[in-house]
Design an enzyme around this catalytic site. Structure first.
Site, PDB file in Angstrom:
ATOM      1  N   HIS A 123       0.814  -1.216   0.000  1.00  0.00           N
ATOM      2  CA  HIS A 123       0.000   0.000   0.000  1.00  0.00           C
ATOM      3  C   HIS A 123       0.848   1.266   0.000  1.00  0.00           C
ATOM      4  CE1 HIS A 123      -3.739  -2.340   1.685  1.00  0.00           C
ATOM      5  NE2 HIS A 123      -3.463  -2.621   0.443  1.00  0.00           N
ATOM      6  N   CYS A 131       5.433  12.322  -7.772  1.00  0.00           N
ATOM      7  CA  CYS A 131       5.062  13.465  -8.611  1.00  0.00           C
ATOM      8  C   CYS A 131       3.817  13.115  -9.420  1.00  0.00           C
ATOM      9  CB  CYS A 131       6.225  13.832  -9.531  1.00  0.00           C
ATOM     10  SG  CYS A 131       5.785  15.141 -10.696  1.00  0.00           S
ATOM     11  N   GLY A 190      -1.965  -9.553  12.212  1.00  0.00           N
ATOM     12  CA  GLY A 190      -2.496  -8.223  12.508  1.00  0.00           C
ATOM     13  C   GLY A 190      -3.244  -7.588  11.368  1.00  0.00           C
ATOM     14  N   SER A 192      -7.209  -7.584   9.420  1.00  0.00           N
ATOM     15  CA  SER A 192      -8.591  -8.077   9.484  1.00  0.00           C
ATOM     16  C   SER A 192      -8.941  -8.851   8.225  1.00  0.00           C
ATOM     17  CB  SER A 192      -9.553  -6.903   9.686  1.00  0.00           C
ATOM     18  OG  SER A 192      -9.372  -5.957   8.656  1.00  0.00           O
ATOM     19  N   ASN A 216      -4.360 -12.630  14.995  1.00  0.00           N
ATOM     20  CA  ASN A 216      -4.895 -11.285  15.245  1.00  0.00           C
ATOM     21  C   ASN A 216      -5.699 -11.324  16.546  1.00  0.00           C
ATOM     22  OD1 ASN A 216      -7.472 -12.268  14.586  1.00  0.00           O
ATOM     23  ND2 ASN A 216      -7.195 -11.749  12.415  1.00  0.00           N
TER      24      ASN A 216
HETATM   25  P1  OAD Z   1      -7.538  -3.378  10.296  1.00  0.00           P
HETATM   26  O1  OAD Z   1      -7.701  -2.213  11.218  1.00  0.00           O
HETATM   27  O2  OAD Z   1      -8.630  -3.683   9.347  1.00  0.00           O
HETATM   28  O3  OAD Z   1      -7.269  -4.722  11.136  1.00  0.00           O
HETATM   29  C1  OAD Z   1      -6.320  -4.753  12.170  1.00  0.00           C
HETATM   30  C2  OAD Z   1      -6.214  -6.180  12.661  1.00  0.00           C
HETATM   31  O4  OAD Z   1      -5.175  -6.242  13.609  1.00  0.00           O
HETATM   32  C3  OAD Z   1      -7.470  -6.735  13.331  1.00  0.00           C
HETATM   33  O5  OAD Z   1      -7.671  -8.060  12.858  1.00  0.00           O
HETATM   34  C4  OAD Z   1      -7.079  -6.770  14.831  1.00  0.00           C
HETATM   35  O6  OAD Z   1      -7.696  -7.866  15.517  1.00  0.00           O
HETATM   36  C5  OAD Z   1      -5.596  -6.994  14.724  1.00  0.00           C
HETATM   37  N1  OAD Z   1      -4.811  -6.502  15.876  1.00  0.00           N
HETATM   38  C6  OAD Z   1      -4.943  -5.357  16.577  1.00  0.00           C
HETATM   39  N2  OAD Z   1      -3.971  -5.257  17.503  1.00  0.00           N
HETATM   40  C7  OAD Z   1      -3.203  -6.388  17.397  1.00  0.00           C
HETATM   41  C8  OAD Z   1      -2.063  -6.885  18.079  1.00  0.00           C
HETATM   42  N3  OAD Z   1      -1.490  -6.220  19.077  1.00  0.00           N
HETATM   43  N4  OAD Z   1      -1.553  -8.081  17.673  1.00  0.00           N
HETATM   44  C9  OAD Z   1      -2.125  -8.792  16.676  1.00  0.00           C
HETATM   45  N5  OAD Z   1      -3.201  -8.363  16.001  1.00  0.00           N
HETATM   46  C10 OAD Z   1      -3.740  -7.171  16.353  1.00  0.00           C
HETATM   47  O7  OAD Z   1      -6.134  -3.142   9.536  1.00  0.00           O
HETATM   48  P2  OAD Z   1      -5.613  -3.823   8.196  1.00  0.00           P
HETATM   49  O8  OAD Z   1      -6.117  -5.212   8.080  1.00  0.00           O
HETATM   50  O9  OAD Z   1      -4.156  -3.601   8.148  1.00  0.00           O
HETATM   51  O10 OAD Z   1      -5.624   0.385   3.399  1.00  0.00           O
HETATM   52  O11 OAD Z   1      -6.318  -2.934   7.100  1.00  0.00           O
HETATM   53  C11 OAD Z   1      -6.058  -3.213   5.746  1.00  0.00           C
HETATM   54  C12 OAD Z   1      -6.110  -1.951   4.944  1.00  0.00           C
HETATM   55  O12 OAD Z   1      -7.359  -1.276   5.189  1.00  0.00           O
HETATM   56  C13 OAD Z   1      -5.078  -0.911   5.314  1.00  0.00           C
HETATM   57  O13 OAD Z   1      -3.831  -1.133   4.702  1.00  0.00           O
HETATM   58  C14 OAD Z   1      -5.696   0.361   4.835  1.00  0.00           C
HETATM   59  C15 OAD Z   1      -7.100   0.154   5.324  1.00  0.00           C
HETATM   60  O14 OAD Z   1      -8.100   0.826   4.641  1.00  0.00           O
HETATM   61  C16 OAD Z   1      -5.493   1.537   2.735  1.00  0.00           C
HETATM   62  O15 OAD Z   1      -5.469   2.610   3.305  1.00  0.00           O
HETATM   63  C17 OAD Z   1      -5.384   1.377   1.274  1.00  0.00           C
END
Ligand code: OAD
Length: 248
Positions: A123, A131, A190, A192, A216
């Site tokens: 990402h 640019c 970590g 979702s 997670n």
């Molecule tokens: P999310 O906020 O959707 O999910 C975070 C995950 O981390 C959840 O499954 C939590 O249970 C888990 N979690 C939280 N704290 C933790 C810990 N200490 N140890 C282990 N797990 C933990 O974030 P992402 O899945 O990264 O994209 O989101 C994916 C994408 O959605 C991001 O890259 C972003 C967002 O929109 C863009 O901006 C393009």
């Protein structure tokens, strides 16, 4: 022996014999470094900010200064944060397995700061700007400028991150997909798993009979080998897993 002990022991055995480990990380791995995730109901970024306004091409076209300010604040916070034991455990793991492909959805740069080489940033990065005219990528720019300009051509720069509705960087996605197809062990940490195409990578690996770990904080669904699930903190579980596998 608890369920967690049993899963760690079983998955560590896969790590010990793995030829190629692929790892996908998401915001949860940086949560213990103090960086908010996206979808946590209380602290998640999308509970407080509108992705359409701040993370879309249309939002940037409407108000580029607002978007730049938001990413500048996130960049400053990421620079002030420190990698946590989960980031370091993955850097350590890379020293013990023949091949490790680390794929992240995070833009904070913490894996690199923990010492992981060749991180695949699906990402983009908070630490790069691109640019709008010539596509050149910059690692420094005028941080005081509300609307920073390209040093080559003077056109507007944008954060070099992927916004909603945009394609992922082609090379990064190809490398990630190939790793999911070829690895014998896959770890999803970590995330979702709701944002495609990253969300498909564990399924691709599972389809090729890789051992897959989903770690997670969500309630772990019942799983049996080759799928393993752990409901726990990455900063606690990953160091234990690497110690169990390699005695470090
Ligand atoms: P999310 O906020 O959707 O999910 C975070 C995950 O981390 C959840 O499954 C939590 O249970 C888990 N979690 C939280 N704290 C933790 C810990 N200490 N140890 C282990 N797990 C933990 O974030 P992402 O899945 O990264 O994209 O989101 C994916 C994408 O959605 C991001 O890259 C972003 C967002 O929109 C863009 O901006 C393009």
């Amino acid at each position: 022996m608890t369920d967690l002990d049993a899963v760690i022991t079983a998955f560590a055995a896969h790590l010990r014999t793995a030829r190629h480990v692929a790892v996908l990380t998401g915001a949860g791995i940086s949560a213990e470094s103090g960086i908010p995730t996206f979808r946590d109901a209380q602290t998640g970024l999308w509970a407080h900010f509108d992705p359409e306004e701040l993370a879309s091409p249309a939002g940037f076209a409407r108000n580029p200064a607002l978007v730049w300010r938001w990413y500048a604040e996130r960049r400053v916070k990421a620079c002030a944060a420190q990698p946590n034991p989960a980031h370091y455990a993955l850097a350590e793991l890379a020293k013990h397995v023949p091949q490790l492909t680390l794929i992240t959805q995070n833009i904070d740069g913490l894996h690199q700061r923990a010492g992981s080489p060749h991180v695949i940033e699906l990402h983009g990065s908070l630490h790069h700007a691109r640019c709008m005219a010539d596509g050149s990528v910059h690692t420094t720019w005028d941080y005081d400028e509300k609307l920073p300009r390209c040093p080559n051509c003077g056109a507007m720069l944008r954060p070099d991150v992927v916004w909603f509705g945009e394609m992922l960087p082609r090379k990064a996605l190809e490398t990630a997909w190939e790793a999911a197809l070829k690895c014998d062990v896959f770890m999803s940490i970590g995330t979702s798993g709701v944002v495609e195409p990253a969300a498909s990578l564990p399924r691709v690996a599972l389809g090729r009979d890789a051992a897959v770990l989903i770690l997670n904080l969500e309630q772990a669904t019942a799983a049996r080998p080759p799928l393993f699930t752990i409901n726990g903190k990455a900063g606690e579980v990953l160091p234990r897993l690497v110690r169990e596998a390699f005695g470090k």
